[in-house]
Design a protein around this motif. Structure first.
Motif, PDB file in Angstrom:
ATOM      1  N   VAL A 106     -27.926  91.765 -41.103  1.00 28.14           N
ATOM      2  CA  VAL A 106     -26.618  91.458 -41.677  1.00 28.14           C
ATOM      3  C   VAL A 106     -25.559  92.406 -41.130  1.00 28.14           C
ATOM      4  O   VAL A 106     -24.428  92.004 -40.851  1.00 28.14           O
ATOM      5  N   ALA A 107     -25.933  93.685 -40.995  1.00 30.67           N
ATOM      6  CA  ALA A 107     -24.980  94.677 -40.488  1.00 30.67           C
ATOM      7  C   ALA A 107     -25.764  95.847 -39.923  1.00 30.67           C
ATOM      8  O   ALA A 107     -26.889  96.121 -40.348  1.00 30.67           O
ATOM      9  N   GLU A 108     -25.189  96.544 -38.972  1.00 37.37           N
ATOM     10  CA  GLU A 108     -25.792  97.758 -38.433  1.00 37.37           C
ATOM     11  C   GLU A 108     -24.714  98.664 -37.879  1.00 37.37           C
ATOM     12  O   GLU A 108     -23.655  98.206 -37.447  1.00 37.37           O
ATOM     13  N   GLY A 109     -25.006  99.966 -37.929  1.00 37.32           N
ATOM     14  CA  GLY A 109     -24.056 100.944 -37.444  1.00 37.32           C
ATOM     15  C   GLY A 109     -24.164 102.219 -38.257  1.00 37.32           C
ATOM     16  O   GLY A 109     -25.071 102.379 -39.092  1.00 37.32           O
ATOM     17  N   PRO A 110     -23.263 103.171 -38.063  1.00 38.04           N
ATOM     18  CA  PRO A 110     -23.272 104.392 -38.868  1.00 38.04           C
ATOM     19  C   PRO A 110     -23.068 104.060 -40.337  1.00 38.04           C
ATOM     20  O   PRO A 110     -22.250 103.189 -40.674  1.00 38.04           O
ATOM     21  N   PRO A 111     -23.794 104.719 -41.240  1.00 39.27           N
ATOM     22  CA  PRO A 111     -23.649 104.419 -42.673  1.00 39.27           C
ATOM     23  C   PRO A 111     -22.209 104.503 -43.161  1.00 39.27           C
ATOM     24  O   PRO A 111     -21.782 103.696 -43.984  1.00 39.27           O
ATOM     25  N   SER A 112     -21.465 105.477 -42.671  1.00 40.14           N
ATOM     26  CA  SER A 112     -20.081 105.654 -43.130  1.00 40.14           C
ATOM     27  C   SER A 112     -19.200 104.456 -42.798  1.00 40.14           C
ATOM     28  O   SER A 112     -18.161 104.250 -43.429  1.00 40.14           O
ATOM     29  N   GLU A 113     -19.630 103.643 -41.832  1.00 42.69           N
ATOM     30  CA  GLU A 113     -18.822 102.504 -41.411  1.00 42.69           C
ATOM     31  C   GLU A 113     -19.263 101.196 -42.048  1.00 42.69           C
ATOM     32  O   GLU A 113     -18.447 100.272 -42.202  1.00 42.69           O
ATOM     33  N   ILE A 114     -20.538 101.075 -42.414  1.00 44.51           N
ATOM     34  CA  ILE A 114     -21.011  99.753 -42.863  1.00 44.51           C
ATOM     35  C   ILE A 114     -21.379  99.692 -44.341  1.00 44.51           C
ATOM     36  O   ILE A 114     -21.469  98.594 -44.901  1.00 44.51           O
ATOM     37  N   VAL A 115     -21.626 100.835 -44.991  1.00 44.61           N
ATOM     38  CA  VAL A 115     -22.034 100.797 -46.400  1.00 44.61           C
ATOM     39  C   VAL A 115     -20.788 100.625 -47.268  1.00 44.61           C
ATOM     40  O   VAL A 115     -20.014 101.554 -47.470  1.00 44.61           O
ATOM     41  N   THR A 116     -20.623  99.415 -47.753  1.00 47.52           N
ATOM     42  CA  THR A 116     -19.502  99.080 -48.620  1.00 47.52           C
ATOM     43  C   THR A 116     -20.028  98.327 -49.831  1.00 47.52           C
ATOM     44  O   THR A 116     -21.155  97.829 -49.834  1.00 47.52           O
ATOM     45  N   ALA A 117     -19.186  98.230 -50.855  1.00 44.74           N
ATOM     46  CA  ALA A 117     -19.575  97.472 -52.042  1.00 44.74           C
ATOM     47  C   ALA A 117     -19.836  96.011 -51.687  1.00 44.74           C
ATOM     48  O   ALA A 117     -20.736  95.374 -52.241  1.00 44.74           O
ATOM     49  N   GLU A 118     -19.081  95.484 -50.737  1.00 49.28           N
ATOM     50  CA  GLU A 118     -19.261  94.096 -50.324  1.00 49.28           C
ATOM     51  C   GLU A 118     -20.611  93.899 -49.646  1.00 49.28           C
ATOM     52  O   GLU A 118     -21.310  92.905 -49.892  1.00 49.28           O
ATOM     53  N   LEU A 119     -21.006  94.853 -48.790  1.00 51.03           N
ATOM     54  CA  LEU A 119     -22.299  94.738 -48.119  1.00 51.03           C
ATOM     55  C   LEU A 119     -23.445  94.822 -49.122  1.00 51.03           C
ATOM     56  O   LEU A 119     -24.408  94.048 -49.054  1.00 51.03           O
ATOM     57  N   VAL A 120     -23.365  95.765 -50.052  1.00 48.43           N
ATOM     58  CA  VAL A 120     -24.417  95.918 -51.052  1.00 48.43           C
ATOM     59  C   VAL A 120     -24.545  94.653 -51.894  1.00 48.43           C
ATOM     60  O   VAL A 120     -25.651  94.208 -52.213  1.00 48.43           O
ATOM     61  N   ARG A 121     -23.405  94.047 -52.225  1.00 49.44           N
ATOM     62  CA  ARG A 121     -23.438  92.805 -53.005  1.00 49.44           C
ATOM     63  C   ARG A 121     -24.071  91.676 -52.188  1.00 49.44           C
ATOM     64  O   ARG A 121     -24.871  90.891 -52.690  1.00 49.44           O
ATOM     65  N   GLU A 122     -23.742  91.603 -50.894  1.00 41.16           N
ATOM     66  CA  GLU A 122     -24.278  90.534 -50.050  1.00 41.16           C
ATOM     67  C   GLU A 122     -25.771  90.686 -49.810  1.00 41.16           C
ATOM     68  O   GLU A 122     -26.529  89.718 -49.859  1.00 41.16           O
ATOM     69  N   VAL A 123     -26.219  91.926 -49.556  1.00 42.00           N
ATOM     70  CA  VAL A 123     -27.615  92.148 -49.189  1.00 42.00           C
ATOM     71  C   VAL A 123     -28.518  92.238 -50.411  1.00 42.00           C
ATOM     72  O   VAL A 123     -29.608  91.645 -50.441  1.00 42.00           O
ATOM     73  N   PHE A 124     -28.076  92.969 -51.433  1.00 44.85           N
ATOM     74  CA  PHE A 124     -28.930  93.230 -52.586  1.00 44.85           C
ATOM     75  C   PHE A 124     -28.534  92.447 -53.837  1.00 44.85           C
ATOM     76  O   PHE A 124     -29.253  92.492 -54.843  1.00 44.85           O
ATOM     77  N   GLY A 125     -27.387  91.791 -53.803  1.00 46.63           N
ATOM     78  CA  GLY A 125     -26.923  91.098 -54.995  1.00 46.63           C
ATOM     79  C   GLY A 125     -26.578  92.040 -56.130  1.00 46.63           C
ATOM     80  O   GLY A 125     -26.735  91.698 -57.305  1.00 46.63           O
ATOM     81  N   LEU A 126     -26.089  93.241 -55.776  1.00 49.62           N
ATOM     82  CA  LEU A 126     -25.821  94.282 -56.767  1.00 49.62           C
ATOM     83  C   LEU A 126     -24.344  94.632 -56.772  1.00 49.62           C
ATOM     84  O   LEU A 126     -23.767  94.956 -55.725  1.00 49.62           O
ATOM     85  N   ASP A 127     -23.738  94.580 -57.939  1.00 49.52           N
ATOM     86  CA  ASP A 127     -22.372  95.085 -58.076  1.00 49.52           C
ATOM     87  C   ASP A 127     -22.407  96.606 -58.137  1.00 49.52           C
ATOM     88  O   ASP A 127     -23.244  97.182 -58.842  1.00 49.52           O
ATOM     89  N   CYS A 128     -21.530  97.239 -57.422  1.00 45.51           N
ATOM     90  CA  CYS A 128     -21.565  98.702 -57.355  1.00 45.51           C
ATOM     91  C   CYS A 128     -20.200  99.235 -56.957  1.00 45.51           C
ATOM     92  O   CYS A 128     -19.281  98.496 -56.627  1.00 45.51           O
ATOM     93  N   VAL A 129     -20.132 100.561 -56.977  1.00 46.73           N
ATOM     94  CA  VAL A 129     -18.981 101.278 -56.449  1.00 46.73           C
ATOM     95  C   VAL A 129     -19.502 102.241 -55.402  1.00 46.73           C
ATOM     96  O   VAL A 129     -20.515 102.922 -55.625  1.00 46.73           O
ATOM     97  N   VAL A 130     -18.881 102.295 -54.246  1.00 41.34           N
ATOM     98  CA  VAL A 130     -19.275 103.230 -53.186  1.00 41.34           C
ATOM     99  C   VAL A 130     -18.278 104.379 -53.180  1.00 41.34           C
ATOM    100  O   VAL A 130     -17.070 104.169 -53.004  1.00 41.34           O
ATOM    101  N   VAL A 131     -18.792 105.597 -53.394  1.00 36.21           N
ATOM    102  CA  VAL A 131     -17.948 106.791 -53.463  1.00 36.21           C
ATOM    103  C   VAL A 131     -18.462 107.814 -52.462  1.00 36.21           C
ATOM    104  O   VAL A 131     -19.601 107.707 -51.980  1.00 36.21           O
ATOM    105  N   PRO A 132     -17.683 108.819 -52.120  1.00 33.48           N
ATOM    106  CA  PRO A 132     -18.162 109.868 -51.207  1.00 33.48           C
ATOM    107  C   PRO A 132     -19.268 110.698 -51.866  1.00 33.48           C
ATOM    108  O   PRO A 132     -19.151 111.111 -53.016  1.00 33.48           O
ATOM    109  N   ASP A 133     -20.340 110.933 -51.122  1.00 31.02           N
ATOM    110  CA  ASP A 133     -21.397 111.814 -51.583  1.00 31.02           C
ATOM    111  C   ASP A 133     -20.829 113.229 -51.703  1.00 31.02           C
ATOM    112  O   ASP A 133     -20.272 113.759 -50.733  1.00 31.02           O
ATOM    113  N   PRO A 134     -20.941 113.865 -52.878  1.00 33.09           N
ATOM    114  CA  PRO A 134     -20.333 115.194 -53.039  1.00 33.09           C
ATOM    115  C   PRO A 134     -20.981 116.268 -52.178  1.00 33.09           C
ATOM    116  O   PRO A 134     -20.389 117.337 -51.984  1.00 33.09           O
ATOM    117  N   VAL A 135     -22.182 115.992 -51.648  1.00 34.62           N
ATOM    118  CA  VAL A 135     -22.854 116.991 -50.814  1.00 34.62           C
ATOM    119  C   VAL A 135     -22.591 116.751 -49.336  1.00 34.62           C
ATOM    120  O   VAL A 135     -22.258 117.673 -48.589  1.00 34.62           O
TER     121      VAL A 135
END
Length: 281
Positions: free
Chosen positions: A219-248
């Motif tokens: 469905v998508a490939e590339g650096p995580p910072s570029e492809i991991v979005t709420a829309e991708l997670v919803r499309e691939v996993f069927g999960l509603d979520c919020v994507v935020v910066p990892d504090p570490v």
């Protein structure tokens, strides 16, 4: 051209197609992590990359040559594979099992060497199983056994390493240790690593290249910072979520949506405090 790739790869179990016409390039010198829902074909793809599964169509290429055309020994010297559920011979000790990782380097005129001894010792130290060398593998806990299998794969000293869910059976501390080890091997040894993981946040943290699969396709490939979005997670996993910066790390961190909670009980209507009239006859 990358060293390991797939072209038009179709994989099936009997009449059930799991992966259909997949194209994939594994970036050299990177940690590639494959993620996706259960039964999406990620582990099946990894098995084909290690020639444990014969393609129904297309091919897996190593240095431009189809794996099916290469000698088994050459593949074993270039690609190390840890499957999802490996089985150890009965009563074999930890030291003997890890030493089996050196078999691709053996010849009838060249048996055990100092290089073999060093590779096995280093692999056992890195995975913290050196103290278990004389223990039978079948007496170990699930987490200990998993670390022993990883040690065997490391002892093989291949330039390409494929790991199918290597954190299975491990507590969170050992999961982090194993994934830190994977990154260290990639950095220090320049190894190309492909890992299948279930945990999307671990994948986003440790991957240099992330591959998201669904229903046997990428469905998508590339650096995580570029492809991991709420829309991708919803499309691939069927999960509603919020994507935020990892504090570490500053990379993407997936926070699932609001958890289910029981509905509050319905409110009881207020009772009338006025007494009912008394009927007389």
């Amino acid at each position: 051209m990358t060293r390991l790739s797939a072209r038009g790869l179709t994989l099936a179990y009997e009449d059930r197609t799991v992966v259909d016409a997949l194209d994939l390039d594994v970036p050299d010198g990177e940690v590639t992590v494959i993620v996706g829902p259960n039964a999406c074909g990620k582990s099946t793809t990894l098995r084909a990359l290690g020639r444990l599964l014969k393609p129904k169509g297309g091919a897996v290429l190593l240095d431009g040559q189809a794996l099916a055309e290469l000698p088994t020994r050459r593949i074993a010297q270039q690609i190390g594979l840890l499957p999802q559920t490996p089985a150890a011979p009965e009563a074999i000790t930890v030291g003997d099992l890890v030493a089996r990782g050196r078999q691709p380097h053996q010849r009838w005129w060249r048996q055990w060497s100092e290089a073999d001894e060093r590779a096995v010792a280093e692999a056992m130290e890195r995975t913290d199983v050196a103290a278990l060398a004389d223990r039978p593998v079948d007496e170990l806990s699930g987490g200990q056994r998993q670390r022993v299998w990883i040690a065997m794969a490391l002892a093989q000293e291949t330039e390409l390493l494929l790991l199918d869910e290597p954190t299975t059976y491990l507590d969170v501390a050992h999961q982090v240790e194993v994934l830190d080890l994977v990154r260290q091997l990639n950095h220090d040894k320049g190894r190309t690593v492909v890992v299948v993981l279930h945990d999307l946040n671990q994948a986003a943290r440790y991957a240099g290249h992330l591959v998201a699969m669904k229903a046997g396709r990428v469905v998508a490939e590339g650096p995580p910072s570029e492809i991991v979005t709420a829309e991708l997670v919803r499309e691939v996993f069927g999960l509603d979520c919020v994507v935020v910066p990892d504090p570490v790390t500053g990379g993407p961190l997936v926070v699932p949506g609001r958890p289910w909670r029981p509905s509050p009980p319905p409110k009881t209507p207020p009772t009338d405090s006025v007494p009912s009239p008394v009927r007389t006859t």
